[in-house]
Design a protein around this motif. Structure first.
Motif, PDB file in Angstrom:
ATOM      1  N   VAL A  63       0.853  -1.187   0.000  1.00  0.00           N
ATOM      2  CA  VAL A  63       0.000   0.000   0.000  1.00  0.00           C
ATOM      3  C   VAL A  63       0.887   1.234   0.000  1.00  0.00           C
ATOM      4  O   VAL A  63       1.899   1.273   0.708  1.00  0.00           O
ATOM      5  N   VAL A  64       0.515   2.228  -0.797  1.00  0.00           N
ATOM      6  CA  VAL A  64       1.205   3.522  -0.793  1.00  0.00           C
ATOM      7  C   VAL A  64       0.170   4.602  -0.500  1.00  0.00           C
ATOM      8  O   VAL A  64      -0.831   4.731  -1.208  1.00  0.00           O
ATOM      9  N   TYR A  65       0.405   5.346   0.586  1.00  0.00           N
ATOM     10  CA  TYR A  65      -0.467   6.468   0.942  1.00  0.00           C
ATOM     11  C   TYR A  65       0.181   7.766   0.457  1.00  0.00           C
ATOM     12  O   TYR A  65       1.383   7.962   0.595  1.00  0.00           O
ATOM     13  N   VAL A  66      -0.652   8.658  -0.077  1.00  0.00           N
ATOM     14  CA  VAL A  66      -0.192   9.973  -0.536  1.00  0.00           C
ATOM     15  C   VAL A  66      -0.873  11.026   0.325  1.00  0.00           C
ATOM     16  O   VAL A  66      -2.105  11.090   0.395  1.00  0.00           O
ATOM     17  N   GLU A  67      -0.077  11.846   0.979  1.00  0.00           N
ATOM     18  CA  GLU A  67      -0.635  12.865   1.857  1.00  0.00           C
ATOM     19  C   GLU A  67      -0.073  14.243   1.525  1.00  0.00           C
ATOM     20  O   GLU A  67       1.044  14.374   1.033  1.00  0.00           O
ATOM     21  N   GLN A  68      -0.864  15.254   1.779  1.00  0.00           N
ATOM     22  CA  GLN A  68      -0.419  16.635   1.580  1.00  0.00           C
ATOM     23  C   GLN A  68       0.342  17.100   2.810  1.00  0.00           C
ATOM     24  O   GLN A  68      -0.060  16.830   3.949  1.00  0.00           O
ATOM     25  N   VAL A  69       1.464  17.787   2.578  1.00  0.00           N
ATOM     26  CA  VAL A  69       2.246  18.329   3.680  1.00  0.00           C
ATOM     27  C   VAL A  69       2.360  19.841   3.505  1.00  0.00           C
ATOM     28  O   VAL A  69       1.654  20.442   2.691  1.00  0.00           O
ATOM     29  N   THR A 220      14.185   3.064  -9.527  1.00  0.00           N
ATOM     30  CA  THR A 220      15.548   2.717  -9.923  1.00  0.00           C
ATOM     31  C   THR A 220      15.756   1.211 -10.006  1.00  0.00           C
ATOM     32  O   THR A 220      16.719   0.760 -10.608  1.00  0.00           O
ATOM     33  N   ASP A 221      14.834   0.435  -9.394  1.00  0.00           N
ATOM     34  CA  ASP A 221      15.056  -1.007  -9.284  1.00  0.00           C
ATOM     35  C   ASP A 221      13.978  -1.871  -9.918  1.00  0.00           C
ATOM     36  O   ASP A 221      14.179  -3.072 -10.103  1.00  0.00           O
ATOM     37  N   ALA A 222      12.803  -1.293 -10.271  1.00  0.00           N
ATOM     38  CA  ALA A 222      11.720  -2.140 -10.758  1.00  0.00           C
ATOM     39  C   ALA A 222      10.845  -1.475 -11.810  1.00  0.00           C
ATOM     40  O   ALA A 222       9.705  -1.880 -12.013  1.00  0.00           O
ATOM     41  N   GLY A 223      11.363  -0.474 -12.483  1.00  0.00           N
ATOM     42  CA  GLY A 223      10.647   0.119 -13.604  1.00  0.00           C
ATOM     43  C   GLY A 223       9.478   1.010 -13.228  1.00  0.00           C
ATOM     44  O   GLY A 223       9.416   1.545 -12.113  1.00  0.00           O
ATOM     45  N   PRO A 224       8.524   1.181 -14.160  1.00  0.00           N
ATOM     46  CA  PRO A 224       7.403   2.108 -13.954  1.00  0.00           C
ATOM     47  C   PRO A 224       6.523   1.712 -12.777  1.00  0.00           C
ATOM     48  O   PRO A 224       6.432   0.548 -12.393  1.00  0.00           O
ATOM     49  N   VAL A 225       5.861   2.723 -12.211  1.00  0.00           N
ATOM     50  CA  VAL A 225       4.932   2.511 -11.100  1.00  0.00           C
ATOM     51  C   VAL A 225       3.526   2.389 -11.682  1.00  0.00           C
ATOM     52  O   VAL A 225       3.056   3.287 -12.376  1.00  0.00           O
ATOM     53  N   ALA A 226       2.834   1.272 -11.400  1.00  0.00           N
ATOM     54  CA  ALA A 226       1.520   1.022 -11.980  1.00  0.00           C
ATOM     55  C   ALA A 226       0.656   0.208 -11.023  1.00  0.00           C
ATOM     56  O   ALA A 226       0.491  -1.001 -11.188  1.00  0.00           O
ATOM     57  N   PRO A 227       0.107   0.817  -9.981  1.00  0.00           N
ATOM     58  CA  PRO A 227      -0.729   0.077  -9.030  1.00  0.00           C
ATOM     59  C   PRO A 227      -1.976  -0.490  -9.688  1.00  0.00           C
ATOM     60  O   PRO A 227      -2.509   0.077 -10.649  1.00  0.00           O
ATOM     61  N   ALA A 228      -2.456  -1.607  -9.142  1.00  0.00           N
ATOM     62  CA  ALA A 228      -3.661  -2.245  -9.677  1.00  0.00           C
ATOM     63  C   ALA A 228      -4.914  -1.465  -9.302  1.00  0.00           C
ATOM     64  O   ALA A 228      -5.892  -1.445 -10.053  1.00  0.00           O
ATOM     65  N   THR A 229      -4.884  -0.846  -8.122  1.00  0.00           N
ATOM     66  CA  THR A 229      -6.033  -0.074  -7.631  1.00  0.00           C
ATOM     67  C   THR A 229      -5.560   1.276  -7.126  1.00  0.00           C
ATOM     68  O   THR A 229      -4.532   1.368  -6.456  1.00  0.00           O
ATOM     69  N   VAL A 230      -6.319   2.303  -7.448  1.00  0.00           N
ATOM     70  CA  VAL A 230      -6.068   3.642  -6.916  1.00  0.00           C
ATOM     71  C   VAL A 230      -7.338   4.109  -6.221  1.00  0.00           C
ATOM     72  O   VAL A 230      -8.435   4.025  -6.792  1.00  0.00           O
ATOM     73  N   VAL A 231      -7.203   4.570  -4.998  1.00  0.00           N
ATOM     74  CA  VAL A 231      -8.328   5.105  -4.237  1.00  0.00           C
ATOM     75  C   VAL A 231      -8.098   6.599  -4.022  1.00  0.00           C
ATOM     76  O   VAL A 231      -7.063   6.992  -3.477  1.00  0.00           O
ATOM     77  N   VAL A 232      -9.033   7.395  -4.468  1.00  0.00           N
ATOM     78  CA  VAL A 232      -9.011   8.826  -4.161  1.00  0.00           C
ATOM     79  C   VAL A 232      -9.986   9.013  -3.002  1.00  0.00           C
ATOM     80  O   VAL A 232     -11.200   8.905  -3.182  1.00  0.00           O
ATOM     81  N   VAL A 302      -3.517   4.944  -2.104  1.00  0.00           N
ATOM     82  CA  VAL A 302      -4.588   5.730  -1.492  1.00  0.00           C
ATOM     83  C   VAL A 302      -4.139   7.189  -1.479  1.00  0.00           C
ATOM     84  O   VAL A 302      -3.167   7.541  -0.808  1.00  0.00           O
ATOM     85  N   VAL A 303      -4.833   8.000  -2.239  1.00  0.00           N
ATOM     86  CA  VAL A 303      -4.498   9.424  -2.351  1.00  0.00           C
ATOM     87  C   VAL A 303      -5.502  10.218  -1.547  1.00  0.00           C
ATOM     88  O   VAL A 303      -6.705  10.193  -1.845  1.00  0.00           O
ATOM     89  N   PHE A 304      -5.046  10.908  -0.520  1.00  0.00           N
ATOM     90  CA  PHE A 304      -5.942  11.715   0.304  1.00  0.00           C
ATOM     91  C   PHE A 304      -6.149  13.061  -0.362  1.00  0.00           C
ATOM     92  O   PHE A 304      -5.201  13.827  -0.570  1.00  0.00           O
ATOM     93  N   ALA A 305      -7.406  13.358  -0.694  1.00  0.00           N
ATOM     94  CA  ALA A 305      -7.766  14.613  -1.351  1.00  0.00           C
ATOM     95  C   ALA A 305      -8.702  15.396  -0.446  1.00  0.00           C
ATOM     96  O   ALA A 305      -9.489  14.813   0.311  1.00  0.00           O
ATOM     97  N   LYS A 306      -8.631  16.691  -0.524  1.00  0.00           N
ATOM     98  CA  LYS A 306      -9.451  17.551   0.332  1.00  0.00           C
ATOM     99  C   LYS A 306     -10.922  17.461  -0.041  1.00  0.00           C
ATOM    100  O   LYS A 306     -11.292  17.611  -1.201  1.00  0.00           O
TER     101      LYS A 306
END
Length: 307
Positions: A63-69, A220-232, A302-306
């Motif tokens: 899982v990768v979480y994206v947060e605003q700072v 640098t080690d595994a090519g392009p980033v392409a998650p199977a699911t994206v949650v906004v 999971v991208v946290f959006a306002k």
């Protein structure tokens, strides 16, 4: 711990070190803390400034979480349970938002470069294993080709003897067949004041190709980033008690509560609802009529959006 936590905040395209570090000595035994942490996920705070890209080890995360700072910029938190890459990074500092988000896991290990001094007591009191630089020998190293602070990397194997397995992912996420309906969509963009993410469906990769600030995301080690699911996930953002050196406030992302979300999978977007009752619970995603929503097998962003 306080000195190490604070000190870690200062400080080619990829890390020069291969990330494997030293092996275990023959006859070595695990410490009580290591045995306790074996069943916990590893969460790593990852720098997402332009100079920090391309990342290393990101594609191995479950899982990768994206947060605003502060300043409207973004930062990532990658969670590992099923496999560890040789190295992860660049690693950056923790935020208050991370503590609430990580409450859903059973004593997770949090790897981060440091934190503001005012935040240290909260980190020390949180139900997690804090691992900034300086606590575990050989866990971190500085790569070459980038200036500090964008060159700090973690060797996951130095913190945990092995990945804990999928049962440690107590996120509440469900995986399986897609929900009915949905709207076909070629791409979806989420913007912060100073960051932009675009997810473009790729039939060939069976995932969503990620673009950050208009540039395709790769590793640098595994090519392009392409998650199977994206949650906004649309959430409330409020001012926190923390500021950066320029006086910008660090927003607090409220991940406990409820609201609407968009689930992108299989080339479609599904309008759903999310609910998280407390910091110790995972997040449930349901259709508008209350049916659980399944994600596609594979990595989830999971991208946290306002809201």
């Amino acid at each position: 711990m306080a000195a190490s936590l604070t000190a870690g905040c200062t400080g080619g395209d990829g890390p020069a070190d291969d990330g494997r570090g030293r092996g275990r000595e023959p006859g070595a035994t695990d410490s009580p803390e290591s045995r306790t942490a074996r069943g916990s996920v590893l969460a790593v705070k990852i720098d997402n400034a332009r100079r920090a890209r391309p990342h290393t080890g990101l594609n191995a995360a479950d899982v990768v979480y994206v947060e605003q700072v502060e300043g409207g910029m973004s930062r990532l938190m990658a969670v590992y349970a099923t496999r560890f890459p040789h190295a992860v990074g660049p690693v950056r500092s923790a935020r208050e938002t991370d503590l609430e988000l990580l409450g859903q896991f059973d004593r997770p290990t949090l790897a981060f470069s440091g934190a503001q001094r005012k935040l240290l007591p909260l980190i020390e009191q949180a139900p997690l294993r804090a691992e900034p630089p300086g606590l575990t020998p050989g866990a971190y190293y500085r790569g070459t080709g980038r200036p500090a602070p964008h060159n700090l990397y973690l060797r996951p194997g130095a913190l945990l003897p092995e990945p804990p397995g999928p049962d440690a992912l107590t996120t509440g996420f469900r995986y399986g067949a897609a929900p009915s309906g949905g709207t076909e969509v070629a791409a979806r963009t989420v913007s912060y004041p100073a960051a932009r993410f675009t997810f473009t469906w790729s039939q060939r990769r069976d995932g969503w190709l990620v673009s950050m600030d208009g540039t395709a995301a790769t590793t640098t080690d595994a090519g392009p980033v392409a998650p199977a699911t994206v949650v906004v996930q649309y959430v409330k953002l409020r001012a926190s008690d923390y500021y950066d050196s320029l006086g910008n406030n660090t927003p607090f992302t409220e991940t406990v509560g409820s609201g609407r979300a968009e689930v992108l999978r299989d080339g479609k977007v599904h309008e759903v609802r999310w609910k998280r009752g407390s910091a110790s619970e995972g997040t449930l995603f349901t259709t508008n009529d209350g049916a659980p929503v399944n994600f596609a097998e594979g990595q989830v962003w999971v991208v946290f959006a306002k809201a």
